[in-house]
Design an enzyme around this catalytic site. Structure first.
Site, PDB file in Angstrom:
ATOM      1  CG  PHE A 134       1.881   3.691   1.873  1.00 59.19           C
ATOM      2  CD1 PHE A 134       1.823   3.296   0.553  1.00 59.19           C
ATOM      3  CD2 PHE A 134       0.988   3.133   2.773  1.00 59.19           C
ATOM      4  CE1 PHE A 134       0.894   2.344   0.136  1.00 59.19           C
ATOM      5  CE2 PHE A 134       0.060   2.188   2.365  1.00 59.19           C
ATOM      6  CZ  PHE A 134       0.010   1.797   1.041  1.00 59.19           C
ATOM      7  CG  ASP A 210       7.465   2.897   6.001  1.00 67.84           C
ATOM      8  OD1 ASP A 210       7.988   1.872   5.506  1.00 67.84           O
ATOM      9  OD2 ASP A 210       6.247   3.123   5.944  1.00 67.84           O
ATOM     10  CE1 TYR A 235       3.265  -5.638   1.597  1.00 69.49           C
ATOM     11  CE2 TYR A 235       2.929  -6.374   3.852  1.00 69.49           C
ATOM     12  CZ  TYR A 235       2.822  -5.393   2.880  1.00 69.49           C
ATOM     13  OH  TYR A 235       2.296  -4.182   3.213  1.00 69.49           O
ATOM     14  CE  LYS A 236       5.655  -2.507   0.403  1.00 70.94           C
ATOM     15  NZ  LYS A 236       4.430  -2.506  -0.375  1.00 70.94           N
ATOM     16  NE  ARG A 386       3.954   1.030  -7.148  1.00 74.20           N
ATOM     17  CZ  ARG A 386       3.876   0.569  -5.900  1.00 74.20           C
ATOM     18  NH1 ARG A 386       4.469   1.221  -4.924  1.00 74.20           N
ATOM     19  NH2 ARG A 386       3.217  -0.534  -5.614  1.00 74.20           N
TER      20      ARG A 386
HETATM   21  C1  LIG Z   1       5.830   2.779   2.650  1.00 70.17           C
HETATM   22  C2  LIG Z   1       4.733   1.902   3.117  1.00 70.17           C
HETATM   23  N1  LIG Z   1       4.357   1.929   4.415  1.00 70.17           N
HETATM   24  C3  LIG Z   1       3.341   1.155   4.864  1.00 70.17           C
HETATM   25  C4  LIG Z   1       2.657   0.310   4.018  1.00 70.17           C
HETATM   26  C5  LIG Z   1       1.464  -0.456   4.525  1.00 70.17           C
HETATM   27  O1  LIG Z   1       1.762  -1.608   5.118  1.00 70.17           O
HETATM   28  P1  LIG Z   1       0.704  -2.619   5.789  1.00 70.17           P
HETATM   29  O2  LIG Z   1      -0.396  -2.819   4.801  1.00 70.17           O
HETATM   30  O3  LIG Z   1       1.544  -3.828   5.989  1.00 70.17           O
HETATM   31  O4  LIG Z   1       0.216  -2.039   7.057  1.00 70.17           O
HETATM   32  C6  LIG Z   1       3.038   0.217   2.673  1.00 70.17           C
HETATM   33  C7  LIG Z   1       2.348  -0.721   1.767  1.00 70.17           C
HETATM   34  O5  LIG Z   1       2.602  -0.847   0.615  1.00 70.17           O
HETATM   35  C8  LIG Z   1       4.083   1.043   2.213  1.00 70.17           C
HETATM   36  O6  LIG Z   1       4.448   1.034   0.932  1.00 70.17           O
END
Ligand SMILES: Cc1ncc(COP(=O)(O)O)c(C=O)c1O
Length: 427
Positions: A134, A210, A235-236, A386
Site C-alpha cells: 500500500f 502491516d 476501520y476495515k 475488489r
Molecule cells: C495495507 C494498508 N496500509 C496502510 C493503509 C493506510 O492507512 P491510514 O489511512 O489509516 O494511514 C491502508 C489503507 O487502506 C492499507 O490498506
C-alpha cells in the site's frame, strides 16, 4: 489450519441459502445495521456499522463528555483507553496483554514503529519493502530513510516483487528492517507470516508487519511467528468506524530498548510531572504520542464487544468458503467476457477478499454499475475490481447475488453507460 468445507460442484441460489442456514456465524449479521437491498462487499475498506455503536458513542458524548467533563479522564478511564482497547485487540493478532496500543492513523503508527525497528539495527543501512505494498507504507518509509540515513545519504531502499526480485534475492547482512503487508490490499495474496519472519531473522533483520487486511479477516499469530513489530487499522474488518485509530504492536522482548519516532507526553514515564526532559514510559506505553481520539475510540469499543465471542477458526473457514464460492461462480459464469481472478486460488495464500480483472469490459465502469444496483465493492487502479468478504455479515447468498449482478451488467452492457465512467475522488 482448517480448510473450508468444499463448495458443491453444481451451485444454484438454493445451495447458497442452504450454506447460510448451516453457517455457525450467520447470527452475527443481525448485530450490524446494513441497509436493505445492499450486498456489502467493501468491509475490507470500511467495515459496516454495528447496531450498538450509535448508542454507545452517544452515551460517551452525553455522559462521559457532557456530564463527566474533565473528570472522565480518571472516572471513565479515558487516559488508559488506548491500552485497554489494545488488550482487547491482542487476542485477534496472537499478541499478549500489554503489547498493543491504539495510535493515530496507520501511516503515523508505521512511522512510529519503523523508526524504532531501524534503530535496533543502527549499523545496517537498508530497508526492504515491496513494490505492491500500500503506497502510504512506501511513502512513510522514504521519510524514515531520510531521517535515519543522515544528511545527503538516505538509507537504501530495496523493493521486492512477486517473482523478481524475491525476498531471498534482497536479504543480506545490510538489511536493517523488512516491512511487508501480510494480506495485499489489491490482490488479497497472503504471506506465510512465520516463514517470512524466520527468513528475515536469519538475515539478522527486524520484521514489521502491516495487518490492515488481516486483523479480523484471518487468524494472525504474531508471537507464534516471532515477529518484531506490527501495525494495522481498525476501520476495515474490525468495524471501528471511519477514522477509527490504528493499533501498533511491539514484541515484549523489544519494549525496554525500542525508541519510538515520536516522543510525546502520553508516552512519558510520568506525564503529569510535566518534566522538561523526556523519559520513556516502560512497556508499550512509550509508543503513545498525545491525547487519544476518544470519540473515535468509542466507536471502536462498541465494535470490539462483538469480537469477544468470535471463533477465529470458524471465521477463517467461512471466509474461505465465501471466497471459494465467489471464485467458482466467477469462473463458471463470467469467463466468456474474459473476467479473470487475480487472487491466489490456493487457500493458504488468500486473505478474505477477491480481486477481478474485468476482461473485455472497463472494470471501473462495471464497479460503478454494480454499486448503483446495491452491490458495493471498489476499484483499485489500474484495473482491479475488489470484493471483500467479511465473514461476520456477508452471506453465501450475497456472493451469488453479486455474481448474478455482474453477469447481468456484462450481458446487457449496462456498464457502457457514460455515467459509470465518471470518476469520484475516492474509487
Ligand atoms: C495495507 C494498508 N496500509 C496502510 C493503509 C493506510 O492507512 P491510514 O489511512 O489509516 O494511514 C491502508 C489503507 O487502506 C492499507 O490498506
Amino acid at each position: 489450519m482448517s480448510i473450508a468445507p468444499s463448495i458443491p460442484h453444481v451451485i444454484d441460489r438454493a445451495t447458497c441459502t442452504a450454506l447460510d442456514a448451516a453457517d455457525p456465524l450467520a447470527g452475527y449479521r443481525d448485530l450490524f445495521d446494513l441497509p436493505d437491498g445492499v450486498v456489502y462487499l467493501d468491509g475490507n475498506s470500511l467495515g459496516a456499522l454495528p447496531r450498538a455503536t450509535a448508542a454507545h458513542v452517544q452515551r460517551v458524548i452525553a455522559e462521559e463528555w457532557g456530564t463527566g467533563l474533565i473528570r472522565s479522564w480518571n472516572d471513565a478511564g479515558w487516559f488508559t483507553k488506548p491500552l485497554d482497547l489494545g488488550d482487547r485487540i491482542a487476542p485477534l493478532i496472537g499478541a499478549s496483554a500489554g503489547e498493543v496500543v491504539l495510535g493515530d492513523s496507520t501511516s503515523s503508527s508505521l512511522f512510529q514503529v519503523a523508526v524504532a525497528a531501524a534503530r535496533l539495527r543502527p549499523e545496517r543501512r537498508v530497508i526492504v519493502s515491496e513494490r505492491g505494498n500500500f503506497p502510504t507504507d512506501l511513502y512513510v518509509l522514504e521519510s524514515v530513510q531520510e531521517l535515519l540515513g543522515g544528511p545527503g545519504r538516505p538509507l537504501e531502499r530495496r523493493l521486492i516483487d512477486d517473482d523478481d526480485p524475491t525476498l531471498d534475492d534482497v536479504l543480506d547482512g545490510h538489511v536493517a528492517v523488512v516491512v511487508l503487508t501480510h494480506v495485499n490490499y489489491r490482490t488479497g495474496r497472503m504471506y506465510d507470516m512465520a516463514d517470512v519472519t524466520r527468513r528475515v531473522h536469519e538475515a539478522g533483520a527486524i520484521m514489521v508487519w502491516d495487518l490492515c487486511h488481516s486483523v479480523g479477516a484471518v487468524p494472525v499469530d504474531l508471537n507464534g511467528a516471532g515477529a518484531d513489530f506490527a501495525i494495522g487499522c481498525t476501520y476495515k474488518y474490525l468495524n471501528g468506524g471511519p477514522g477509527s485509530p490504528s493499533f501498533l504492536w511491539v514484541a515484549g522482548r523489544h519494549q525496554a530498548s525500542a525508541q519510538p519516532a515520536i516522543t510525546g507526553w502520553h508516552g512519558h514515564a510520568r506525564p503529569f510531572d510535566f518534566d522538561v526532559e523526556y523519559a520513556p514510559a516502560p512497556g508499550i506505553t512509550r509508543f503513545r504520542v498525545g491525547t487519544p481520539q476518544l470519540l473515535a475510540l468509542a466507536g471502536l469499543e462498541a465494535s470490539l464487544d462483538i469480537w469477544g465471542g468470535v471463533d477465529l477458526e470458524q471465521l477463517r473457514e467461512k471466509s474461505l468458503r465465501l471466497t471459494e464460492l465467489f471464485i467458482s461462480l466467477v469462473d463458471s459464469r463470467l469467463a466468456r467476457w474474459g473476467v479473470e481472478v487475480v487472487t491466489p486460488r490456493q487457500s493458504a495464500r488468500r486473505g478474505s477478499q477477491v480481486a477481478l480483472r474485468a476482461g473485455v469490459a472497463d472494470g471501473y465502469s462495471v464497479m460503478q454499475a454494480l454499486i448503483e444496483r446495491g452491490v458495493i465493492g471498489d476499484f483499485r487502479a489500474p484495473d482491479l475490481m475488489r470484493f471483500g468478504f467479511t465473514p461476520l455479515y456477508v452471506s453465501h447468498a450475497d456472493a451469488w447475488d453479486a455474481v448474478a449482478a455482474l453477469e447481468d451488467i456484462l450481458t446487457t452492457e449496462t456498464w457502457r453507460e457514460p455515467r459509470f465512467a465518471r470518476r469520484g475522488t475516492v474509487t
